[in-house]
Design a protein around this motif. Structure first.
Motif, short mmCIF file in Angstrom:
data_model
loop_
_atom_site.label_atom_id
_atom_site.label_comp_id
_atom_site.label_asym_id
_atom_site.label_seq_id
_atom_site.Cartn_x
_atom_site.Cartn_y
_atom_site.Cartn_z
N ASP A 147 0.81 -1.24 0.03
CA ASP A 147 -0.14 0.10 -0.07
C ASP A 147 0.89 1.19 0.00
O ASP A 147 0.31 2.29 0.29
N LEU A 148 2.05 1.22 -0.40
CA LEU A 148 3.01 2.19 -0.27
C LEU A 148 3.37 2.78 -1.84
O LEU A 148 3.31 1.91 -2.70
N VAL A 149 3.35 4.23 -1.86
CA VAL A 149 3.90 4.52 -3.18
C VAL A 149 5.27 5.26 -2.82
O VAL A 149 5.27 6.16 -1.97
N ILE A 150 6.09 4.99 -3.56
CA ILE A 150 7.49 5.32 -3.29
C ILE A 150 7.70 6.09 -4.52
O ILE A 150 7.75 5.99 -5.73
N SER A 151 8.24 7.33 -4.30
CA SER A 151 8.55 8.62 -5.21
C SER A 151 9.99 8.85 -4.94
O SER A 151 10.50 9.30 -3.87
N VAL A 152 10.80 8.65 -5.95
CA VAL A 152 12.12 9.17 -6.04
C VAL A 152 12.32 10.30 -6.89
O VAL A 152 11.88 10.64 -8.24
N PHE A 153 12.94 11.25 -6.32
CA PHE A 153 13.19 12.75 -6.76
C PHE A 153 14.09 12.69 -8.00
O PHE A 153 15.28 12.41 -7.67
N LEU A 154 13.75 13.14 -9.14
CA LEU A 154 14.77 12.95 -10.30
C LEU A 154 15.48 14.35 -10.64
O LEU A 154 16.61 14.38 -11.27
N GLU A 155 14.80 15.66 -10.25
CA GLU A 155 15.39 16.76 -10.48
C GLU A 155 16.79 16.90 -9.91
O GLU A 155 16.70 16.75 -8.85
N GLY A 156 17.78 17.43 -10.96
CA GLY A 156 18.93 17.20 -10.42
C GLY A 156 19.67 16.18 -10.10
O GLY A 156 21.05 16.17 -9.96
N VAL A 157 19.24 15.14 -10.47
CA VAL A 157 19.85 13.78 -10.45
C VAL A 157 20.11 13.17 -11.91
O VAL A 157 21.22 12.76 -12.13
N ILE A 158 19.03 13.56 -12.72
CA ILE A 158 19.48 13.10 -14.26
C ILE A 158 19.23 14.21 -15.12
O ILE A 158 18.64 15.23 -14.91
N ASP A 159 19.86 14.22 -16.25
CA ASP A 159 19.57 15.00 -17.61
C ASP A 159 18.71 14.60 -18.38
O ASP A 159 18.82 13.74 -18.89
N PHE A 160 17.52 15.34 -18.21
CA PHE A 160 16.13 14.67 -18.66
C PHE A 160 16.61 14.70 -20.31
O PHE A 160 16.37 13.80 -21.01
N ALA A 161 17.06 15.54 -20.87
CA ALA A 161 17.27 15.60 -22.43
C ALA A 161 18.15 14.73 -22.88
O ALA A 161 18.05 13.78 -23.88
N GLN A 162 19.28 14.59 -22.10
CA GLN A 162 20.12 13.30 -22.49
C GLN A 162 19.80 12.10 -22.26
O GLN A 162 19.95 11.25 -23.16
#
Length: 890
Positions: A807-822
């Motif tokens: 019943d858990l929703v796990i969210s990993v924050f991606l901003e600043g972690v990956i280059d979205f365009a690349q």
């Protein structure tokens, strides 16, 4: 202080010889004739003295050793009785070949000197197989090693022969037997191996003696027609009713023979008219007895045609005679036609020569009275056969058993204890050599020149090895034995005969259980053979990967009723398991320099409680599996526990505590639990991988003596205090799922393992919220997190990748972690590449030529690769959609 005494890598060659010598020198394999402990006994299926270790032996010995080492850990008084078999025909053949290299024939040197030569060969080379069994780790009581021709066993053999003879259960008579012209000896039914061959059926006209048209007979062996003494037809076959009472002239011989009626004739085979050759076919022999037909022996013991075959054919090899006879039948107009025919032909199990059914005077055991008791013993569960499917085969064979031909016309073996008086022909059967004839007083007694079938002495193995006919303490303590471990190929050769002899002479079964293991085949399921080039030599494997790796592989695949498909790659995989255990021990011993304090339940963390609970469950499951002969279940249970729970999760979870990062109490808990898990794991693993466990045992603080003398965990004092903690197991399972969910996102999004992440877990389940908060340090360490926050269920945060666990929703924050365009570009390239691969696989699978002509294994592999690519593409597209949606939001 860290422990530097354990090497970085495990080197089996430096360990195995050392510990085997230690075990032997300290008498750790020895059984006690008198002990208050529960007896457990196994007699080894004695390998041939000529033998070398093959994979079948390796499996058999490994499984026996697992049982013996396990029962010692359970506190039993274990006797594993070792020994070797004299292997009559096999050994004689080896020594004859050896003499041939010196230009000598056994007949040139005579029987006495030849037997001396065999004993000398045995002294020089007979221990080779024993030394190989020791390399495999076999923990036999070697001080009790027996040989089927040593003095004690020879006395037992003579006594059994005499008692059976006096009871009317051994007799001598003319009978059709299987004869090997190469080995010059009789063979029992079980010693004949049948193979399919392409042959012919010859249709031959037998003219009536009154000049009329006679029957046409069909035969696969035209050379034996020279010994025909009748032609048989079925009494209800209308085609031949008018032949009743008439005679035919046997082609090429001119002899007159009768046409007889007998219901044995198969009206559907050939022409329905059967040539009867009592001297060269077992069924014809029985028909001949019923109809009082003479027996004309036209093929001699040497495979050459006899004088009875006629002047033209005498002295010809049997196969050359076939060619000449067929030619003569053609020339005289008797041969009507020849048809192609595929049929099964018997070969000698030792030299592969085509066996010749031949009329001969031999010694036989009357088996049916002996078989009755042996059948009842299994029906009444006095002996249990595992897997059960072999019971029906056992019953079928025993209930259709034929008398057992026990005489062999060779020189190496147990001499038959029978003497004939040269003056009055009196036959004397006695345990000891008689001084004179009891009938006439003559001293001119000649011993029967034959020896006994090797399996005769082997049938007495469970009780003769323990000193019978003397009523020894060893017999009283250890007979009947606990279990026999054997391959199905000798279920009738050996197991059934031991049952008969044990029930008759000991009035008890020879073993309580019979575990029948399967065959070891190559990785494609084919039988290993030198001609196929697919043999895996266990000694080469041991040199390359170590004994423990081979043993564990064999155990892990020893499922009941299923053949083992063995490959070197699989053995290499289990060598990696040995190394994994070694590295786990090394990590533990870096911190555990002295035996830690006993476990204090009040300071245990979740991972500690989970690990102890799993240990308790695994200890019971492994014991239950071994007790039920589910060796693969036991091996795989402990494999999963060691690799995927102790190594992959617990030790990784415990590292901060072991290094003192979480305080002194948590460190003490981690030290105590790590020591206990490693200590008990070594005991659980010892029956499977004895060498590496002994080596680590002696490096582990707080141990005494050999791991062989340890107590099985579930029997050890204090083990009952370890809780079956189902709550800890459920909580830890959820924690591991959370960590796995975060790791999967990291992998799918191509995020570097070293990069610490921010994670939010949302749930309205307050118990789960508390669990996560209480184990934030554990989750943060194993998932490599900067921060871990817990909140009630709500809107999914922006710029995150999500995993759902329970019943858990796990969210990993991606901003600043990956280059979205690349990352988008990378995923597009991966998707395009995978699309091409999928199309290539699809093209193959839609090609009828490929489907119709390619091997099934290749087609299955292609389908599997296609399915994997489709699943991977699905995930890549999901990740691409996630990245694109985040990019658009930005």
């Amino acid at each position: 202080m860290e422990n530097d005494t354990i090497n970085k890598g495990y080197t089996p060659e430096a360990v195995e010889a050392k510990w085997y010598e230690f075990w032997e020198q300290n008498g750790l394999f020895a059984a006690s004739e008198e002990s208050g402990r529960k007896p457990f006994s196994i007699v080894i299926p004695p390998p041939n003295v000529t033998g070398i270790l093959h994979m079948g032996h390796s499996l058999n010995i490994t499984l026996q050793d697992i049982l013996c080492r396990y029962r010692r850990l359970r506190g039993d008084n274990v006797l594993w009785m070792p020994g070797t078999d004299h292997a009559g025909i096999a050994t004689q053949n080896v020594v004859e070949r050896n003499l041939a290299t010196q230009g000598v024939d056994r007949h040139q040197i005579g029987r006495e000197k030849f037997v001396e030569a065999v004993w000398e060969w045995r002294r020089k080379y007979g221990d080779a197989i024993i030394n190989q069994l020791k390399r495999l780790g076999a923990s036999c009581d070697w001080a009790r090693e027996r040989f089927t021709m040593d003095d004690g066993l020879s006395r037992a053999v003579r006594k059994v022969f005499v008692e059976l003879y006096e009871a009317g259960l051994i007799y001598r008579g003319n009978y059709i037997i299987n004869w090997c012209p190469r080995c010059q000896t009789a063979l029992a039914e079980l010693e004949v191996e049948h193979e399919e061959h392409n042959g012919h059926i010859y249709h031959i006209h037998y003219p009536l003696t009154d000049g009329g048209e006679g029957p046409v007979v069909a035969t696969t062996r035209p050379e034996t027609m020279l010994g025909d003494t009748a032609v048989a037809v079925h009494p209800e076959d209308d085609r031949y009713r008018h032949f009743n009472g008439k005679y035919v002239t046997l082609p090429l011989t001119g002899r007159e023979i009768p046409i007889i009626s007998d219901p044995y004739v198969d009206v559907s085979f050939g022409t329905g008219a059967l040539k009867i050759t009592p001297a060269h076919d077992p069924n014809d022999f029985e028909i001949g007895k019923i109809h009082s037909l003479p027996s004309v022996k036209v093929i001699g013991e040497d495979g050459l045609m006899t004088e009875e075959a006629g002047d033209k054919y005498k002295g010809l090899d049997r196969f050359e005679c076939r060619r000449v006879v067929v030619e003569d039948l053609k020339n005289h107009g008797f041969l009507q036609k020849i048809e192609d025919y595929r049929h099964s032909i018997g070969h000698c199990y030792r030299c592969q020569t085509l066996v010749e059914p031949n009329l001969s005077k031999q010694w036989f055991v009357k088996t049916r009275p002996l078989a009755e008791k042996a059948v009842e013993a299994v029906k009444d569960s006095e002996t249990k056969i595992v897997p059960e499917k072999w019971k029906n085969d056992y019953f079928k064979w025993m209930e259709n058993i034929r008398d057992w031909c026990i005489s062999r016309q060779i020189w190496w073996g147990h001499p038959i204890p029978a003497w004939k008086c040269a003056d009055c022909d009196e036959l004397v059967v006695a345990v000891e050599e008689p001084k004179k004839c009891p009938a006439c007083g003559s001293r001119r007694l000649e011993q029967d020149p034959d020896v006994l079938d090797t399996w005769f002495s082997s049938a007495l193995w469970p009780f003769s090895t323990m000193g019978w006919p003397d009523q020894t303490r060893l017999l009283k303590t250890f007979y009947p034995t606990s279990v026999l471990v054997t391959g199905f190929d000798i279920l009738f050769f050996w197991v059934a005969r031991m049952m008969m002899m044990g029930c008759h002479f000991m009035n008890d079964v020879p073993f309580k259980d019979v575990y029948v293991h399967a065959l070891v085949r190559d990785e494609n399921g084919k039988k290993m053979s030198k001609s196929s080039g697919n043999v895996i030599d266990p000694m080469v494997i041991i040199e390359k990967y170590g004994t423990d790796a081979l043993r564990f592989t064999l155990a892990a695949f020893a499922a009941q009723g299923r053949d083992i498909k063995l490959s070197e790659k699989r053995i290499e995989g289990y060598r990696n398991f040995i190394n994994k255990l070694w590295n786990a021990a090394r990590l533990t011993l870096m911190h555990v320099t002295d035996k830690p304090a006993d476990i204090d339940p009040s300071i245990l963390g979740l991972a500690d409680r989970w690990m102890l609970s799993r240990l308790k469950k695994v200890a019971y499951r492994v014991a239950e599996a071994i007790d039920g002969y589910h060796f693969n279940t036991a091996a795989n249970e402990i494999y999963q526990f060691v690799w995927h729970e102790f190594c992959d999760w617990y030790l990784e979870a415990a590292k901060p505590a072991l290094y003192g990062k979480w305080g002194e109490k948590r460190k003490q808990a981690a030290l105590s639990v790590s020591w206990r898990i490693l200590h008990d794991t070594l005991i659980l693993l010892h029956p499977f991988i004895p060498f590496v466990t002994e080596e680590i045992w002696h490096l582990l603080p707080g141990t005494e003596g050999s791991v062989m003398k340890a107590v099985y965990p579930s029997d050890a004092p204090g083990f009952e205090q370890i809780a079956h903690d189902s709550a800890a197991e459920a909580d830890m399972a959820l924690v591991m799922d959370i960590i796995t969910g975060i790791r999967n996102i990291r992998g799918e999004m191509n995020i570097a393992p070293s990069l610490a992440l921010e994670v939010l877990i949302q749930t309205d389940n307050t118990a789960h919220q508390s669990l996560i908060k209480n184990n934030q340090a554990l989750i943060g360490n194993l998932a490599r997190l900067n921060s871990l926050n817990v909140a009630s269920a709500g809107e999914k945060p922006k710029a995150t990748a999500t995993a759902i666990v329970d019943d858990l929703v796990i969210s990993v924050f991606l901003e600043g972690v990956i280059d979205f365009a690349q990352e988008s570009q990378r995923l597009e390239k991966e998707i395009a590449k995978l699309d091409k691969e999928i199309q290539a696989f699809l093209k193959k699978l839609e090609n009828n030529d490929f489907i119709n002509k390619a091997p099934a294994a290749v087609i299955d592999k292609t389908r599997s690769q296609y399915d994997e690519c489709v699943e991977k593409l699905k995930k890549l597209k999901q990740n691409f959609d996630t990245i694109r949606s985040i990019s658009e939001f930005q």
